[in-house]
Design a protein around this motif. Sequence first.
Motif, PDB file in Angstrom:
ATOM      1  N   SER A 361      18.065 -49.423-125.578  1.00 53.02           N
ATOM      2  CA  SER A 361      18.465 -49.415-126.162  1.00 53.02           C
ATOM      3  C   SER A 361      19.876 -50.010-126.934  1.00 53.02           C
ATOM      4  CB  SER A 361      18.392 -47.732-126.563  1.00 53.02           C
ATOM      5  OG  SER A 361      19.730 -46.883-125.306  1.00 53.02           O
ATOM      6  N   GLU A 362      19.935 -50.052-126.055  1.00 55.64           N
ATOM      7  CA  GLU A 362      21.377 -51.261-125.845  1.00 55.64           C
ATOM      8  C   GLU A 362      21.353 -53.446-126.094  1.00 55.64           C
ATOM      9  OE1 GLU A 362      24.417 -51.399-123.156  1.00 55.64           O
ATOM     10  OE2 GLU A 362      24.061 -49.102-122.925  1.00 55.64           O
ATOM     11  N   LEU A 363      19.860 -53.250-126.618  1.00 54.07           N
ATOM     12  CA  LEU A 363      19.343 -54.390-126.833  1.00 54.07           C
ATOM     13  C   LEU A 363      19.603 -54.736-128.667  1.00 54.07           C
ATOM     14  CD1 LEU A 363      16.255 -55.114-124.948  1.00 54.07           C
ATOM     15  CD2 LEU A 363      18.822 -56.283-124.359  1.00 54.07           C
ATOM     16  N   ARG A 364      20.103 -56.566-128.546  1.00 52.28           N
ATOM     17  CA  ARG A 364      19.952 -56.313-130.166  1.00 52.28           C
ATOM     18  C   ARG A 364      18.571 -57.293-130.735  1.00 52.28           C
ATOM     19  NH1 ARG A 364      25.327 -60.464-129.763  1.00 52.28           N
ATOM     20  NH2 ARG A 364      24.506 -60.467-128.041  1.00 52.28           N
ATOM     21  N   VAL A 365      18.344 -56.374-132.039  1.00 51.04           N
ATOM     22  CA  VAL A 365      16.830 -56.458-132.113  1.00 51.04           C
ATOM     23  C   VAL A 365      16.516 -57.223-133.672  1.00 51.04           C
ATOM     24  CG1 VAL A 365      14.525 -55.925-132.843  1.00 51.04           C
ATOM     25  CG2 VAL A 365      15.914 -54.931-131.128  1.00 51.04           C
ATOM     26  N   PRO A 366      16.568 -58.781-134.050  1.00 48.86           N
ATOM     27  CA  PRO A 366      16.636 -59.029-135.398  1.00 48.86           C
ATOM     28  C   PRO A 366      16.029 -58.050-136.202  1.00 48.86           C
ATOM     29  CG  PRO A 366      16.489 -60.800-133.921  1.00 48.86           C
ATOM     30  CD  PRO A 366      16.789 -59.007-132.323  1.00 48.86           C
ATOM     31  N   LEU A 367      16.520 -58.081-137.559  1.00 48.31           N
ATOM     32  CA  LEU A 367      16.086 -57.635-138.551  1.00 48.31           C
ATOM     33  C   LEU A 367      14.656 -58.511-139.170  1.00 48.31           C
ATOM     34  CD1 LEU A 367      18.065 -56.959-141.509  1.00 48.31           C
ATOM     35  CD2 LEU A 367      17.482 -55.134-139.522  1.00 48.31           C
ATOM     36  N   THR A 368      14.234 -59.322-139.165  1.00 41.80           N
ATOM     37  CA  THR A 368      12.612 -60.334-138.891  1.00 41.80           C
ATOM     38  C   THR A 368      12.668 -61.028-138.097  1.00 41.80           C
ATOM     39  OG1 THR A 368      14.049 -61.862-140.607  1.00 41.80           O
ATOM     40  CG2 THR A 368      13.263 -59.394-141.444  1.00 41.80           C
ATOM     41  N   LYS A 369      11.441 -61.763-137.986  1.00 46.15           N
ATOM     42  CA  LYS A 369      10.808 -62.948-137.833  1.00 46.15           C
ATOM     43  C   LYS A 369      11.800 -64.139-138.145  1.00 46.15           C
ATOM     44  CE  LYS A 369       6.763 -61.614-135.948  1.00 46.15           C
ATOM     45  NZ  LYS A 369       5.660 -62.116-135.788  1.00 46.15           N
ATOM     46  N   GLY A 370      12.435 -64.824-137.545  1.00 45.86           N
ATOM     47  CA  GLY A 370      12.885 -66.486-137.580  1.00 45.86           C
ATOM     48  C   GLY A 370      12.058 -66.854-138.021  1.00 45.86           C
ATOM     49  N   ASN A 371      12.242 -68.732-137.889  1.00 46.32           N
ATOM     50  CA  ASN A 371      11.472 -70.126-137.808  1.00 46.32           C
ATOM     51  C   ASN A 371      10.898 -69.851-135.863  1.00 46.32           C
ATOM     52  OD1 ASN A 371      12.483 -70.461-140.303  1.00 46.32           O
ATOM     53  ND2 ASN A 371      13.813 -72.028-139.390  1.00 46.32           N
ATOM     54  N   GLN A 372       9.632 -70.264-136.279  1.00 44.44           N
ATOM     55  CA  GLN A 372       8.645 -70.380-134.925  1.00 44.44           C
ATOM     56  C   GLN A 372       9.606 -72.172-134.514  1.00 44.44           C
ATOM     57  OE1 GLN A 372       7.527 -68.341-133.686  1.00 44.44           O
ATOM     58  NE2 GLN A 372       7.133 -66.785-135.243  1.00 44.44           N
ATOM     59  N   ASP A 373       9.122 -71.685-133.490  1.00 42.35           N
ATOM     60  CA  ASP A 373       9.235 -72.837-132.274  1.00 42.35           C
ATOM     61  C   ASP A 373       8.269 -74.341-132.591  1.00 42.35           C
ATOM     62  OD1 ASP A 373       7.493 -71.976-131.174  1.00 42.35           O
ATOM     63  OD2 ASP A 373       8.688 -71.210-128.927  1.00 42.35           O
ATOM     64  N   GLU A 374       7.984 -75.201-132.243  1.00 45.42           N
ATOM     65  CA  GLU A 374       7.865 -76.424-132.565  1.00 45.42           C
ATOM     66  C   GLU A 374       6.925 -76.305-133.306  1.00 45.42           C
ATOM     67  OE1 GLU A 374       5.097 -79.017-129.516  1.00 45.42           O
ATOM     68  OE2 GLU A 374       5.232 -77.643-129.367  1.00 45.42           O
ATOM     69  N   ASP A 375       5.538 -77.470-133.228  1.00 46.79           N
ATOM     70  CA  ASP A 375       5.108 -77.064-134.606  1.00 46.79           C
ATOM     71  C   ASP A 375       3.385 -75.961-134.107  1.00 46.79           C
ATOM     72  OD1 ASP A 375       2.521 -79.423-132.497  1.00 46.79           O
ATOM     73  OD2 ASP A 375       3.608 -77.532-131.811  1.00 46.79           O
ATOM     74  N   SER A 376       3.677 -75.030-133.728  1.00 48.35           N
ATOM     75  CA  SER A 376       2.634 -73.798-133.454  1.00 48.35           C
ATOM     76  C   SER A 376       3.358 -72.557-133.793  1.00 48.35           C
ATOM     77  CB  SER A 376       2.647 -73.999-131.749  1.00 48.35           C
ATOM     78  OG  SER A 376       1.171 -72.704-131.683  1.00 48.35           O
ATOM     79  N   PRO A 377       2.778 -71.755-135.265  1.00 49.66           N
ATOM     80  CA  PRO A 377       3.042 -70.397-135.049  1.00 49.66           C
ATOM     81  C   PRO A 377       2.982 -69.475-133.809  1.00 49.66           C
ATOM     82  CG  PRO A 377       0.935 -70.719-135.961  1.00 49.66           C
ATOM     83  CD  PRO A 377       0.963 -72.119-135.441  1.00 49.66           C
ATOM     84  N   GLY A 378       3.097 -68.723-133.790  1.00 52.07           N
ATOM     85  CA  GLY A 378       3.337 -67.167-132.867  1.00 52.07           C
ATOM     86  C   GLY A 378       3.610 -66.132-132.631  1.00 52.07           C
ATOM     87  N   GLY A 379       3.334 -64.987-132.274  1.00 50.88           N
ATOM     88  CA  GLY A 379       2.917 -63.503-132.681  1.00 50.88           C
ATOM     89  C   GLY A 379       2.060 -63.032-132.701  1.00 50.88           C
ATOM     90  N   TRP A 380       1.836 -63.246-133.816  1.00 52.09           N
ATOM     91  CA  TRP A 380       0.669 -62.267-134.814  1.00 52.09           C
ATOM     92  C   TRP A 380      -0.807 -63.342-134.539  1.00 52.09           C
ATOM     93  CZ3 TRP A 380       1.040 -58.101-133.825  1.00 52.09           C
ATOM     94  CH2 TRP A 380       2.500 -56.790-134.137  1.00 52.09           C
ATOM     95  N   TYR A 381      -0.278 -64.712-134.589  1.00 52.33           N
ATOM     96  CA  TYR A 381      -1.920 -65.279-134.905  1.00 52.33           C
ATOM     97  C   TYR A 381      -1.615 -67.116-134.299  1.00 52.33           C
ATOM     98  CZ  TYR A 381       1.755 -67.394-137.867  1.00 52.33           C
ATOM     99  OH  TYR A 381       2.949 -68.467-138.932  1.00 52.33           O
ATOM    100  N   ASP A 382      -2.027 -67.406-133.682  1.00 48.21           N
ATOM    101  CA  ASP A 382      -2.548 -68.983-133.382  1.00 48.21           C
ATOM    102  C   ASP A 382      -3.493 -69.652-134.046  1.00 48.21           C
ATOM    103  OD1 ASP A 382      -5.430 -68.253-132.647  1.00 48.21           O
ATOM    104  OD2 ASP A 382      -5.056 -65.973-131.691  1.00 48.21           O
ATOM    105  N   ASP A 383      -2.862 -70.921-133.230  1.00 54.39           N
ATOM    106  CA  ASP A 383      -3.619 -72.083-133.766  1.00 54.39           C
ATOM    107  C   ASP A 383      -3.650 -72.825-132.809  1.00 54.39           C
ATOM    108  OD1 ASP A 383      -3.967 -74.477-135.259  1.00 54.39           O
ATOM    109  OD2 ASP A 383      -2.018 -74.806-135.970  1.00 54.39           O
ATOM    110  N   MET A 384      -4.894 -73.074-132.257  1.00 50.21           N
ATOM    111  CA  MET A 384      -6.218 -73.349-131.266  1.00 50.21           C
ATOM    112  C   MET A 384      -6.051 -74.438-131.172  1.00 50.21           C
ATOM    113  SD  MET A 384      -7.327 -70.429-130.053  1.00 50.21           S
ATOM    114  CE  MET A 384      -8.881 -70.561-131.594  1.00 50.21           C
ATOM    115  N   GLY A 385      -6.015 -76.385-131.795  1.00 54.45           N
ATOM    116  CA  GLY A 385      -5.638 -76.889-132.090  1.00 54.45           C
ATOM    117  C   GLY A 385      -5.853 -78.026-131.008  1.00 54.45           C
ATOM    118  N   SER A 386      -5.275 -78.865-130.336  1.00 57.83           N
ATOM    119  CA  SER A 386      -5.318 -80.259-129.594  1.00 57.83           C
ATOM    120  C   SER A 386      -4.260 -80.712-129.950  1.00 57.83           C
ATOM    121  CB  SER A 386      -6.320 -80.499-128.221  1.00 57.83           C
ATOM    122  OG  SER A 386      -5.716 -81.475-127.669  1.00 57.83           O
ATOM    123  N   ASP A 387      -2.857 -80.790-129.039  1.00 60.52           N
ATOM    124  CA  ASP A 387      -2.464 -81.578-129.660  1.00 60.52           C
ATOM    125  C   ASP A 387      -1.949 -82.823-128.267  1.00 60.52           C
ATOM    126  OD1 ASP A 387      -0.787 -80.236-128.015  1.00 60.52           O
ATOM    127  OD2 ASP A 387       0.305 -79.440-129.010  1.00 60.52           O
TER     128      ASP A 387
END
Length: 410
Positions: A361-387
């Motif tokens: 309950s004391e953790l600070r939770v952002p209101l929305t998602k920010g920018n994703q890391d590197e070249d792959s989106p995250g969370g709800w969806y995936d991008d499974m191509g090989s890099d």
Amino acid sequence: MDNPLPKSWSIHTRPEIIAKYQILERVGAGAYSDVYKGRRLSDNLIVALKEVHDYQSAFREIEALQILQGSPNVVVLHEYFWREDEDAVLVLEFLRSDLASVISDAKRESGLSVGEIKRWMVQILCGVDACHRNMIVHRDLKPGNLLVGDDGVLKLADFGQARILLDHELVAADDNPPPFEPDTADQENICQAPQAGHENASQKGYVNQEPEGMSKEDSFRDDIEDDPFKSSYSYEAEEAGNDERGAFTSCVGTRWFRSPELLYGSTAYGLEVDLWSLGCIFAELFTLRPLFPGTSDIDQLSRIMSVEDPSGLESCLPNRSTDEIALVRKLVCYDPASRASAAELLHDKYFNEEPLPVPTSELRVPLTKGNQDEDSPGGWYDDMGSDSDFDEFGPLNVTTTNAGFSIRFS
């Protein structure tokens, strides 16, 4: 997010879905899936509807989430919709933020306290321990795939690349590992109990319900004999492109969190690849920047090799305590067999010493998602191509050695 709703997507025209859910907005899109925020008409519960365009990814995610249902730190699968001629649609609990956003906000503000870091770590470890006790390797752990609810509870998500390991020589584990159960003696300091309002799929019977007004042939398979997702540990030990039994693909995960054996192209690996990713995530919680932000696989390996000696890792974690550096070192080990398990780390003295993990309950939770890391989106969806940069070199011969593994280009 103000995204216009497309008029021609199948999710908007499938009667079994729109009879039960109001689709509010699209919140994510990738090569293999689209995700929508929705409202369940029966009780106004806000959910995420994930339309998965890849059969194998959908199969893996559904079966993994069914096995893990009830695990407090794994995203809830309420139900799914799937027919032979249409994409699978997974109905998941909606969590509006993720650990990537927590880290991003901490950079702009006053950072993260040690108590906050410990609580985030404990929750991640509980989720990974649940997976590994059930012989599930996630294969794409990163901050963007660790979703966070308004109550501060963190949950592992995006199991599209997960594999359920068979009982073979690749895994050193009990034949029949017990399902994950939180430590009831000290749940706040170790693992989070299920939160009110976050029912799991088995509690409410949401998985694989037959829509009203549809014939059994038009709906999903709801008998255990016919349902391909009801059987646990059912994957064959091969993946597309691998001919040798027992071989997995190395082209999984996001580069910054990918273990060295995956970067080298190994196809004989197990739960340890998740443990390496954990080490990278923990280091990022300490420093608020990626541990190994490689621009290519070769650059990634170069960065990894530069911290193999003790002083190298210390230089990457400036102003951190000896215990904190030691915790990361237990995971970021070149030799996969030397990495500490999630269960072992949950009992590490680091989490039982002052300052203790703060309540969720004391953790600070952002209101929305920010920018994703590197070249792959995250969370709800995936991008499974090989890099992978090693594709151009042709086949690789990876051999297990006493110190880990060796590689030879054919």
